[in-house]
Design a protein around this motif. Structure first.
Motif, PDB file in Angstrom:
ATOM      1  N   GLY A 104       0.311  24.047  -7.438  1.00 57.64           N
ATOM      2  CA  GLY A 104      -0.317  24.204  -6.123  1.00 57.64           C
ATOM      3  C   GLY A 104      -0.130  25.574  -5.507  1.00 57.64           C
ATOM      4  N   ASP A 105       0.957  26.257  -5.852  1.00 54.69           N
ATOM      5  CA  ASP A 105       1.211  27.582  -5.279  1.00 54.69           C
ATOM      6  C   ASP A 105       0.591  28.710  -6.110  1.00 54.69           C
ATOM      7  OD1 ASP A 105       2.901  27.307  -7.445  1.00 54.69           O
ATOM      8  OD2 ASP A 105       4.653  28.171  -6.434  1.00 54.69           O
ATOM      9  N   ILE A 109      -7.343  32.750  -8.014  1.00 54.91           N
ATOM     10  CA  ILE A 109      -7.890  33.254  -9.278  1.00 54.91           C
ATOM     11  C   ILE A 109      -7.386  32.425 -10.449  1.00 54.91           C
ATOM     12  CG2 ILE A 109      -7.866  35.212 -10.892  1.00 54.91           C
ATOM     13  CD1 ILE A 109      -7.923  37.052  -8.421  1.00 54.91           C
ATOM     14  N   GLU A 110      -6.085  32.132 -10.488  1.00 49.36           N
ATOM     15  CA  GLU A 110      -5.515  31.339 -11.576  1.00 49.36           C
ATOM     16  C   GLU A 110      -6.131  29.945 -11.632  1.00 49.36           C
ATOM     17  OE1 GLU A 110      -0.961  32.575 -12.274  1.00 49.36           O
ATOM     18  OE2 GLU A 110      -1.420  31.942 -10.218  1.00 49.36           O
ATOM     19  N   ILE A 172     -11.349  22.726  -5.683  1.00 48.39           N
ATOM     20  CA  ILE A 172     -10.627  23.805  -4.993  1.00 48.39           C
ATOM     21  C   ILE A 172     -11.262  23.996  -3.615  1.00 48.39           C
ATOM     22  CG2 ILE A 172      -9.883  26.214  -5.098  1.00 48.39           C
ATOM     23  CD1 ILE A 172     -10.246  26.076  -8.151  1.00 48.39           C
ATOM     24  N   PRO A 173     -10.643  23.453  -2.573  1.00 45.12           N
ATOM     25  CA  PRO A 173     -11.245  23.474  -1.240  1.00 45.12           C
ATOM     26  C   PRO A 173     -11.489  24.867  -0.654  1.00 45.12           C
ATOM     27  CG  PRO A 173      -9.213  22.153  -1.271  1.00 45.12           C
ATOM     28  CD  PRO A 173      -9.381  22.757  -2.622  1.00 45.12           C
ATOM     29  N   GLU A 174     -10.763  25.879  -1.112  1.00 36.97           N
ATOM     30  CA  GLU A 174     -10.935  27.226  -0.565  1.00 36.97           C
ATOM     31  C   GLU A 174     -12.260  27.865  -0.969  1.00 36.97           C
ATOM     32  OE1 GLU A 174      -6.476  27.189  -1.833  1.00 36.97           O
ATOM     33  OE2 GLU A 174      -8.292  26.117  -2.337  1.00 36.97           O
ATOM     34  N   ILE A 175     -12.921  27.323  -1.972  1.00 36.22           N
ATOM     35  CA  ILE A 175     -14.186  27.891  -2.440  1.00 36.22           C
ATOM     36  C   ILE A 175     -15.304  27.457  -1.497  1.00 36.22           C
ATOM     37  CG2 ILE A 175     -15.883  27.905  -4.308  1.00 36.22           C
ATOM     38  CD1 ILE A 175     -13.558  27.575  -6.247  1.00 36.22           C
ATOM     39  N   THR A 176     -16.059  28.441  -1.002  1.00 39.18           N
ATOM     40  CA  THR A 176     -17.158  28.162  -0.072  1.00 39.18           C
ATOM     41  C   THR A 176     -18.517  28.173  -0.759  1.00 39.18           C
ATOM     42  OG1 THR A 176     -17.295  30.503   0.519  1.00 39.18           O
ATOM     43  CG2 THR A 176     -15.880  29.105   1.899  1.00 39.18           C
TER      44      THR A 176
END
Length: 194
Positions: A104-105, A109-110, A172-176
């Protein structure tokens, strides 16, 4: 590191005895490590075959050599040989050979790379295609470059929107958004022509 059962060692000694020549041991290598296609390859080796950076495990009557880049993927592997009646089977269980999902951390990119290599590209390989990560913008837009049969393919937009974007955004929630950075007019062998 690697556990080789007594029956597997006996089997390897027998195989080496039938080889004659200069075979000094068995080499094990992880093929396509860290991917869903990962597998282990065993082969006879002679002194001239060794690079000098292999890890070695001395067994009774032979040495097992582990290809240096394969060591992290083969750590904890078990090699066994079992016979039942007229059939026999050599098995290699290597729990780390396909790699481990980023924690999770791990960086964005990874995590994107992991999904591309373990889920997206194995599906695209059936069309001789692939995607690679071009960049991730500060506002979470992933830009990908299509290659192989996907470069210039008439279905690349559908593959991107209905497959890749949905998969990445769900995991991956950070992807918009996911965008295509490929100039498809230069594709040399598209799976489906435009």
């Amino acid at each position: 590191m690697i556990n080789i059962s007594d029956s597997a060692q006996t089997y390897f000694r027998h195989l080496l005895g039938t080889q004659g020549g200069d075979a000094i041991g068995i080499r094990v290598t992880a093929v396509h490590p860290g991917t869903p296609r990962a597998d282990a390859r065993l082969e006879f080796c002679e002194n001239g075959d060794l690079l000098g950076d292999e890890w070695s495990l001395d067994c009774e009557g032979f040495t097992l050599f582990v290809d240096a880049p394969s060591v992290p993927f083969l750590d904890g592997a078990e090699i066994d040989y079992a016979s039942q009646g007229t059939s026999s089977q050599l098995t290699i269980r290597a729990p780390r050979i396909k790699g481990e999902a980023p924690k999770g951390d791990a960086s964005l990119i990874e995590r994107v790379q992991w999904l591309l290599e373990t889920e997206v590209n194995p599906q695209l390989e059936s069309h001789k295609g692939k995607v690679s990560l071009e960049e991730i913008t500060s506002d979470g837009v992933v830009r990908l470059r299509f290659g192989g049969g996907c470069h210039g393919c008439g279905m690349a937009d559908v593959t991107l929107k209905q497959g890749i974007e949905k998969t990445l955004m769900a995991r991956i929630p950070e992807i918009t958004a996911v965008r295509d950075a490929t100039d498809h007019s230069t594709g040399a062998a598209p799976y489906i022509a435009r």
